[in-house]
Design a protein around this motif. Structure first.
Motif, mmCIF file in Angstrom:
data_model
loop_
_atom_site.group_PDB
_atom_site.id
_atom_site.type_symbol
_atom_site.label_atom_id
_atom_site.label_comp_id
_atom_site.label_asym_id
_atom_site.label_seq_id
_atom_site.Cartn_x
_atom_site.Cartn_y
_atom_site.Cartn_z
ATOM 1 N N LEU A 1 21.079 9.398 51.208
ATOM 2 C CA LEU A 1 20.794 9.331 50.070
ATOM 3 C C LEU A 1 20.782 7.655 49.521
ATOM 4 O O LEU A 1 20.269 7.205 48.874
ATOM 5 C CB LEU A 1 21.935 9.937 49.085
ATOM 6 C CG LEU A 1 21.961 11.398 49.109
ATOM 7 C CD1 LEU A 1 23.128 11.936 48.288
ATOM 8 C CD2 LEU A 1 20.712 11.917 48.160
ATOM 9 N N ILE A 2 21.816 7.113 50.152
ATOM 10 C CA ILE A 2 21.885 5.492 50.032
ATOM 11 C C ILE A 2 20.540 4.903 50.576
ATOM 12 O O ILE A 2 19.932 3.773 49.954
ATOM 13 C CB ILE A 2 23.121 4.882 50.631
ATOM 14 C CG1 ILE A 2 24.289 5.239 49.900
ATOM 15 C CG2 ILE A 2 22.951 3.362 50.562
ATOM 16 C CD1 ILE A 2 25.520 4.850 50.916
ATOM 17 N N LYS A 3 19.921 5.345 51.718
ATOM 18 C CA LYS A 3 18.779 4.802 52.191
ATOM 19 C C LYS A 3 17.412 5.168 50.997
ATOM 20 O O LYS A 3 16.808 3.992 50.899
ATOM 21 C CB LYS A 3 18.420 5.569 53.576
ATOM 22 C CG LYS A 3 19.075 4.860 54.568
ATOM 23 C CD LYS A 3 18.939 5.714 55.786
ATOM 24 C CE LYS A 3 19.776 5.257 57.148
ATOM 25 N NZ LYS A 3 19.327 6.057 58.284
ATOM 26 N N PHE A 4 17.770 6.208 50.350
ATOM 27 C CA PHE A 4 16.517 6.545 49.603
ATOM 28 C C PHE A 4 16.731 5.661 48.457
ATOM 29 O O PHE A 4 15.762 5.321 47.585
ATOM 30 C CB PHE A 4 16.641 8.042 49.345
ATOM 31 C CG PHE A 4 15.616 8.651 47.950
ATOM 32 C CD1 PHE A 4 14.178 8.504 48.437
ATOM 33 C CD2 PHE A 4 16.049 8.845 46.873
ATOM 34 C CE1 PHE A 4 13.528 8.814 47.478
ATOM 35 C CE2 PHE A 4 15.240 9.154 45.827
ATOM 36 C CZ PHE A 4 13.799 9.407 46.140
ATOM 37 N N HIS A 5 17.929 5.564 47.899
ATOM 38 C CA HIS A 5 18.198 4.648 46.753
ATOM 39 C C HIS A 5 17.566 3.299 46.958
ATOM 40 O O HIS A 5 16.934 2.737 46.143
ATOM 41 C CB HIS A 5 19.656 4.907 46.478
ATOM 42 C CG HIS A 5 20.189 3.522 45.564
ATOM 43 N ND1 HIS A 5 20.501 2.367 45.858
ATOM 44 C CD2 HIS A 5 20.149 3.898 44.227
ATOM 45 C CE1 HIS A 5 20.789 1.675 44.710
ATOM 46 N NE2 HIS A 5 20.574 2.404 43.632
ATOM 47 N N ASP A 6 17.656 2.501 48.150
ATOM 48 C CA ASP A 6 17.384 1.355 48.356
ATOM 49 C C ASP A 6 15.739 1.523 48.533
ATOM 50 O O ASP A 6 15.211 0.463 48.027
ATOM 51 C CB ASP A 6 17.878 0.699 49.787
ATOM 52 C CG ASP A 6 19.440 0.578 49.523
ATOM 53 O OD1 ASP A 6 20.222 0.501 48.704
ATOM 54 O OD2 ASP A 6 20.234 0.585 50.648
#
Length: 227
Positions: free
Chosen positions: A20-25
């Motif tokens: 989820l953090i990778k997709f947010h970035d």
């Protein structure tokens, strides 16, 4: 858990939260690219005199039609992948049932006999030194580290929501309905969450605490409670 003046997410403690953090970035970089391009074009239009050759070109119309579609695909593909990962639950190592009440949680370890307890928020007057106000509970949820845990979530009275940001978990608790989700803790630690659905006057007083421990400690804890 979150710190004061923190702008980003909490440190990821599960593979889903890492994705989820990778997709947010990734989505932020796409948005930054679009904003930079639009700002450049606006500046160019204000500073340059456009001729009829640049305002009426079929190739330009083709580009600004196809380019947004490509951007949407770049956002949709990783998003769909994460959605499928969050819904995929294969052979869990532990099944846990959480039931929301006004205003506390009841937990049941369905793989064990008579392992059920209620988790109430610890009052400020009884809070031990070093513990967090409005976030600590009298009974924590203990789960084994690096084991797939399935949690079945429901409610007894009104709508609730079981959410732990560090684990990337947020599932609604609906009376008369069973929702399920899963997570894997990648490291030992204590992870805090709260009910994320407005459920009444004491909505902000039903925290969630998940403690990830080695398997040997979890086995000792469960045998002690069931003996």
């Amino acid at each position: 858990m979150a710190n004061h003046s923190q702008f980003g997410f909490q440190d990821a403690s599960s593979p889903i939260m890492e994705e989820l953090i990778k997709f947010h970035d990734h989505a932020l970089m796409v948005a930054l690219t679009i904003c930079s391009l639009v700002l450049y074009l606006l500046t160019l239009m204000l500073l340059e005199k456009l001729s009829s050759n640049t305002t009426d070109v079929q190739e330009v119309e083709l580009i600004w039609t196809i380019l947004p579609a490509i951007v949407l695909i770049l956002l949709a593909l990783p998003s769909l992948q994460i959605l499928y990962m969050m819904d995929e639950i294969n052979e869990p190592d532990l099944t846990l049932k959480a039931m929301g009440h006004q205003w506390y949680w009841t937990y049941e370890y369905t793989d064990f006999k008579d392992l059920t307890f209620d988790a109430y928020m610890t009052p400020t007057t009884e809070l031990p030194p070093g513990h967090f106000r409005l976030l600590e509970v009298d009974h924590r949820v203990i789960v084994p580290m690096e084991s797939l845990t399935r949690i079945i979530i429901t409610a007894n009275d009104v709508l609730h929501s079981w959410a732990v940001p560090a684990l990337g978990v947020k599932t609604d608790a609906i009376p008369g309905r069973l929702n399920q989700t899963s997570f894997i803790t990648t490291r030992p630690g204590i992870f805090y969450g709260q009910c994320s659905e407005i459920c009444g006057a004491n909505h902000s007083y039903m925290p969630i605490v998940v403690e990830s421990t080695p398997l040997s400690y979890f086995e000792s804890w469960s045998s002690l409670l069931t003996s």
